[in-house]
Scaffold this motif. Sequence first.
Motif, PDB file in Angstrom:
ATOM      1  N   GLN A 241       0.790  -1.189  -0.048  1.00 20.34           N
ATOM      2  CA  GLN A 241       0.108  -0.185  -0.132  1.00 20.34           C
ATOM      3  C   GLN A 241       0.846   1.113  -0.081  1.00 20.34           C
ATOM      4  OE1 GLN A 241      -2.609  -0.348   3.025  1.00 20.34           O
ATOM      5  NE2 GLN A 241      -3.903  -1.978   2.321  1.00 20.34           N
ATOM      6  N   ARG A 242       1.796   1.267   0.777  1.00 12.79           N
ATOM      7  CA  ARG A 242       2.869   2.590   0.683  1.00 12.79           C
ATOM      8  C   ARG A 242       3.673   2.609  -0.526  1.00 12.79           C
ATOM      9  NH1 ARG A 242       6.379   1.191   6.078  1.00 12.79           N
ATOM     10  NH2 ARG A 242       7.149   3.303   5.388  1.00 12.79           N
ATOM     11  N   ILE A 243       3.972   1.464  -1.230  1.00  8.94           N
ATOM     12  CA  ILE A 243       4.633   1.748  -2.460  1.00  8.94           C
ATOM     13  C   ILE A 243       3.499   2.155  -3.421  1.00  8.94           C
ATOM     14  CG2 ILE A 243       5.681   0.322  -4.407  1.00  8.94           C
ATOM     15  CD1 ILE A 243       7.022  -1.532  -2.359  1.00  8.94           C
ATOM     16  N   LYS A 244       2.293   1.654  -3.408  1.00  2.00           N
ATOM     17  CA  LYS A 244       1.332   2.519  -4.396  1.00  2.00           C
ATOM     18  C   LYS A 244       1.062   3.645  -4.207  1.00  2.00           C
ATOM     19  CE  LYS A 244      -1.548  -2.028  -4.966  1.00  2.00           C
ATOM     20  NZ  LYS A 244      -2.713  -2.795  -4.888  1.00  2.00           N
ATOM     21  N   LYS A 245       1.099   4.307  -3.084  1.00  3.79           N
ATOM     22  CA  LYS A 245       0.889   5.718  -2.711  1.00  3.79           C
ATOM     23  C   LYS A 245       2.034   6.259  -3.376  1.00  3.79           C
ATOM     24  CE  LYS A 245      -1.869   5.099   1.520  1.00  3.79           C
ATOM     25  NZ  LYS A 245      -2.114   5.329   2.871  1.00  3.79           N
ATOM     26  N   MET A 246       3.281   5.972  -2.981  1.00  8.13           N
ATOM     27  CA  MET A 246       4.465   6.546  -3.493  1.00  8.13           C
ATOM     28  C   MET A 246       4.505   6.578  -4.983  1.00  8.13           C
ATOM     29  SD  MET A 246       7.189   5.241  -0.854  1.00  8.13           S
ATOM     30  CE  MET A 246       8.587   6.085  -1.772  1.00  8.13           C
ATOM     31  N   ALA A 247       3.919   5.717  -5.809  1.00  3.53           N
ATOM     32  CA  ALA A 247       3.803   5.547  -7.239  1.00  3.53           C
ATOM     33  C   ALA A 247       2.617   6.398  -7.657  1.00  3.53           C
ATOM     34  CB  ALA A 247       3.545   4.240  -7.481  1.00  3.53           C
ATOM     35  N   LYS A 248       1.766   6.706  -6.935  1.00  5.25           N
ATOM     36  CA  LYS A 248       0.800   7.704  -7.348  1.00  5.25           C
ATOM     37  C   LYS A 248       1.196   9.267  -7.109  1.00  5.25           C
ATOM     38  CE  LYS A 248      -3.407   5.138  -6.232  1.00  5.25           C
ATOM     39  NZ  LYS A 248      -4.616   5.138  -5.330  1.00  5.25           N
ATOM     40  N   VAL A 249       1.864   9.486  -5.992  1.00  6.73           N
ATOM     41  CA  VAL A 249       2.453  10.698  -5.982  1.00  6.73           C
ATOM     42  C   VAL A 249       3.458  11.114  -7.066  1.00  6.73           C
ATOM     43  CG1 VAL A 249       4.043  12.244  -4.488  1.00  6.73           C
ATOM     44  CG2 VAL A 249       2.271  10.746  -3.602  1.00  6.73           C
ATOM     45  N   ALA A 250       4.419   9.972  -7.339  1.00  2.00           N
ATOM     46  CA  ALA A 250       5.671  10.124  -8.459  1.00  2.00           C
ATOM     47  C   ALA A 250       4.891  10.388  -9.601  1.00  2.00           C
ATOM     48  CB  ALA A 250       6.517   8.739  -8.410  1.00  2.00           C
ATOM     49  N   GLU A 251       3.593   9.734  -9.882  1.00  2.04           N
ATOM     50  CA  GLU A 251       3.193  10.089 -11.171  1.00  2.04           C
ATOM     51  C   GLU A 251       2.579  11.410 -11.293  1.00  2.04           C
ATOM     52  OE1 GLU A 251      -0.493   8.072 -13.751  1.00  2.04           O
ATOM     53  OE2 GLU A 251       0.053   7.326 -11.941  1.00  2.04           O
ATOM     54  N   LYS A 252       2.078  12.030 -10.218  1.00  3.40           N
ATOM     55  CA  LYS A 252       1.400  13.397 -10.012  1.00  3.40           C
ATOM     56  C   LYS A 252       2.761  14.393 -10.288  1.00  3.40           C
ATOM     57  CE  LYS A 252      -2.377  12.453  -6.983  1.00  3.40           C
ATOM     58  NZ  LYS A 252      -3.109  12.812  -5.655  1.00  3.40           N
ATOM     59  N   VAL A 253       3.799  14.046  -9.474  1.00  6.24           N
ATOM     60  CA  VAL A 253       4.843  14.776  -9.770  1.00  6.24           C
ATOM     61  C   VAL A 253       5.433  15.071 -11.174  1.00  6.24           C
ATOM     62  CG1 VAL A 253       7.331  15.272  -8.804  1.00  6.24           C
ATOM     63  CG2 VAL A 253       5.486  14.678  -7.331  1.00  6.24           C
ATOM     64  N   SER A 254       5.599  13.874 -11.888  1.00  5.46           N
ATOM     65  CA  SER A 254       5.978  13.744 -13.355  1.00  5.46           C
ATOM     66  C   SER A 254       5.109  14.521 -14.198  1.00  5.46           C
ATOM     67  CB  SER A 254       5.854  12.256 -13.569  1.00  5.46           C
ATOM     68  OG  SER A 254       4.729  11.646 -13.820  1.00  5.46           O
ATOM     69  N   THR A 255       3.736  14.745 -13.775  1.00  3.44           N
ATOM     70  CA  THR A 255       2.758  15.318 -14.706  1.00  3.44           C
ATOM     71  C   THR A 255       2.734  16.937 -14.320  1.00  3.44           C
ATOM     72  OG1 THR A 255       1.034  14.879 -13.137  1.00  3.44           O
ATOM     73  CG2 THR A 255       1.492  13.465 -15.098  1.00  3.44           C
ATOM     74  N   GLY A 256       3.721  17.275 -13.344  1.00  4.51           N
ATOM     75  CA  GLY A 256       3.741  18.832 -12.817  1.00  4.51           C
ATOM     76  C   GLY A 256       3.170  19.247 -11.607  1.00  4.51           C
ATOM     77  N   GLU A 257       2.503  18.167 -10.657  1.00  2.00           N
ATOM     78  CA  GLU A 257       1.828  18.569  -9.524  1.00  2.00           C
ATOM     79  C   GLU A 257       2.992  18.582  -8.476  1.00  2.00           C
ATOM     80  OE1 GLU A 257      -1.621  16.566  -8.474  1.00  2.00           O
ATOM     81  OE2 GLU A 257      -2.077  16.454 -10.731  1.00  2.00           O
ATOM     82  N   ILE A 258       3.695  19.734  -8.367  1.00  2.00           N
ATOM     83  CA  ILE A 258       5.049  19.720  -7.517  1.00  2.00           C
ATOM     84  C   ILE A 258       4.449  19.658  -6.058  1.00  2.00           C
ATOM     85  CG2 ILE A 258       6.778  20.918  -7.110  1.00  2.00           C
ATOM     86  CD1 ILE A 258       7.032  19.631  -9.879  1.00  2.00           C
ATOM     87  N   ASN A 259       3.322  20.141  -5.776  1.00  2.00           N
ATOM     88  CA  ASN A 259       3.022  20.354  -4.337  1.00  2.00           C
ATOM     89  C   ASN A 259       2.730  18.997  -3.737  1.00  2.00           C
ATOM     90  OD1 ASN A 259       3.142  23.127  -4.660  1.00  2.00           O
ATOM     91  ND2 ASN A 259       0.942  23.352  -5.282  1.00  2.00           N
ATOM     92  N   SER A 260       2.723  17.883  -4.469  1.00  2.00           N
ATOM     93  CA  SER A 260       2.415  16.622  -3.972  1.00  2.00           C
ATOM     94  C   SER A 260       3.695  15.894  -3.150  1.00  2.00           C
ATOM     95  CB  SER A 260       1.979  15.642  -5.124  1.00  2.00           C
ATOM     96  OG  SER A 260       0.792  15.903  -5.586  1.00  2.00           O
ATOM     97  N   ASP A 261       3.460  15.619  -1.866  1.00  2.00           N
ATOM     98  CA  ASP A 261       4.420  15.094  -1.085  1.00  2.00           C
ATOM     99  C   ASP A 261       4.503  13.771  -0.875  1.00  2.00           C
ATOM    100  OD1 ASP A 261       5.856  17.599  -0.699  1.00  2.00           O
ATOM    101  OD2 ASP A 261       4.564  17.990   0.991  1.00  2.00           O
ATOM    102  N   PHE A 262       5.876  12.832  -0.822  1.00  2.00           N
ATOM    103  CA  PHE A 262       5.792  11.767  -0.437  1.00  2.00           C
ATOM    104  C   PHE A 262       5.847  11.543   1.004  1.00  2.00           C
ATOM    105  CE2 PHE A 262       8.085  12.139  -4.554  1.00  2.00           C
ATOM    106  CZ  PHE A 262       7.619  11.125  -5.167  1.00  2.00           C
ATOM    107  N   GLU A 263       4.745  10.884   1.425  1.00  2.00           N
ATOM    108  CA  GLU A 263       4.304  10.513   2.918  1.00  2.00           C
ATOM    109  C   GLU A 263       5.289   9.577   3.509  1.00  2.00           C
ATOM    110  OE1 GLU A 263       0.648   9.048   5.828  1.00  2.00           O
ATOM    111  OE2 GLU A 263       0.401   9.537   3.638  1.00  2.00           O
ATOM    112  N   LYS A 264       6.024  10.264   4.572  1.00  2.00           N
ATOM    113  CA  LYS A 264       7.124   9.363   5.281  1.00  2.00           C
ATOM    114  C   LYS A 264       6.069   8.876   6.550  1.00  2.00           C
ATOM    115  CE  LYS A 264      11.389   9.081   7.646  1.00  2.00           C
ATOM    116  NZ  LYS A 264      12.693  10.022   8.166  1.00  2.00           N
ATOM    117  N   GLN A 265       5.729   7.493   6.677  1.00  2.00           N
ATOM    118  CA  GLN A 265       4.891   7.157   7.804  1.00  2.00           C
ATOM    119  C   GLN A 265       5.823   6.470   8.920  1.00  2.00           C
ATOM    120  OE1 GLN A 265       2.390   4.353   5.876  1.00  2.00           O
ATOM    121  NE2 GLN A 265       0.822   5.681   5.264  1.00  2.00           N
ATOM    122  N   SER A 266       7.000   6.201   8.476  1.00  2.00           N
ATOM    123  CA  SER A 266       7.827   5.492   9.610  1.00  2.00           C
ATOM    124  C   SER A 266       9.347   5.813   9.170  1.00  2.00           C
ATOM    125  CB  SER A 266       7.529   3.949   9.740  1.00  2.00           C
ATOM    126  OG  SER A 266       7.896   3.328   8.404  1.00  2.00           O
TER     127      SER A 266
END
Length: 296
Positions: A241-266
């Motif tokens: 689940q955490r890798i999937k969330k990071m993949a979604k964020v990475a996809e948003k960043v790659s399309t220009g949504e720079i405000n999206s952050d990679f969530e650090k849960q632990s």
Amino acid sequence: MKIETKINILFAIVFTIGIIVSGIVSSKLLQENAQQQVTAKAQILIQVMNSVRNYTNKRINPLLESRLQIEPAFIAETVPAFSAIQVFEDLRNNPTYKDFFYKEATLNPTNLRDKADSFEAELVNKFRKNKNTKEISGYRQFPEGENFFIAYPLAVTQQSCLQCHSTPEAAPKSQIASYGSFNGFSWKLNEIIAAQVIYIPASQILSSAQRSAYVLIGALIIIFAIILFLINLLLRRTIIQRIKKMAKVAEKVSTGEINSDFEKQSNDEIGALAAAFNRMKKSLEIALKILEQQTY
């Protein structure tokens, strides 16, 4: 193929190999354990039969000895072997021992019922050749199936036994009248003349071991299923689940949504990866700003 699927396949292969190996090993060990339990029962029964023999020889035989010369038929109750066999036959009425069979396999018996066959005669000869051998056990094939056997040597230990088994002239008249003068003579003191053998159907041992093996394998399957479920649950929550969330964020960043952050849960490895992605994202933001300033 997804990581979760790969891990499940790996666990399934390991589990299958483990079940096969543990099944073979446990079946062997459980069979040996069942055999030891049956052997323990047989040893107790032999001790009981020997006690019956001793009681007959010391208490019954002296009471009836004088009648052996005058009775028209031999009194079988004076013979220790007869008493032991009769007691064992009565014991077989108990369901626990109904499949047990007892025989005093004798090379030269008075009663031909006790005559040793070729297999049993070989047992007696082994005891004779090696006086230190006190027990022989193994499996024997019969037409009706395979049997486990355990055998013990039987020797002439008392002088009184030779009254009936030394020579026909010394034997009681009733014995000669009932059994003749050809069998059961020429015995010697301390000579091994027979083997006490107890037979048990091998199926009794194997079925007991198989039932235990099935229970053990069933328990292993249940334990594996629980472990696999817990591992899958842990894998999904802590990794997938955490890798999937990071993949979604990475996809948003790659399309220009720079405000999206990679969530650090632990602070584990995935948390460190998220922090590294965030640093990389900030570096990318700085690079883009510099590029924009140079453009204008």
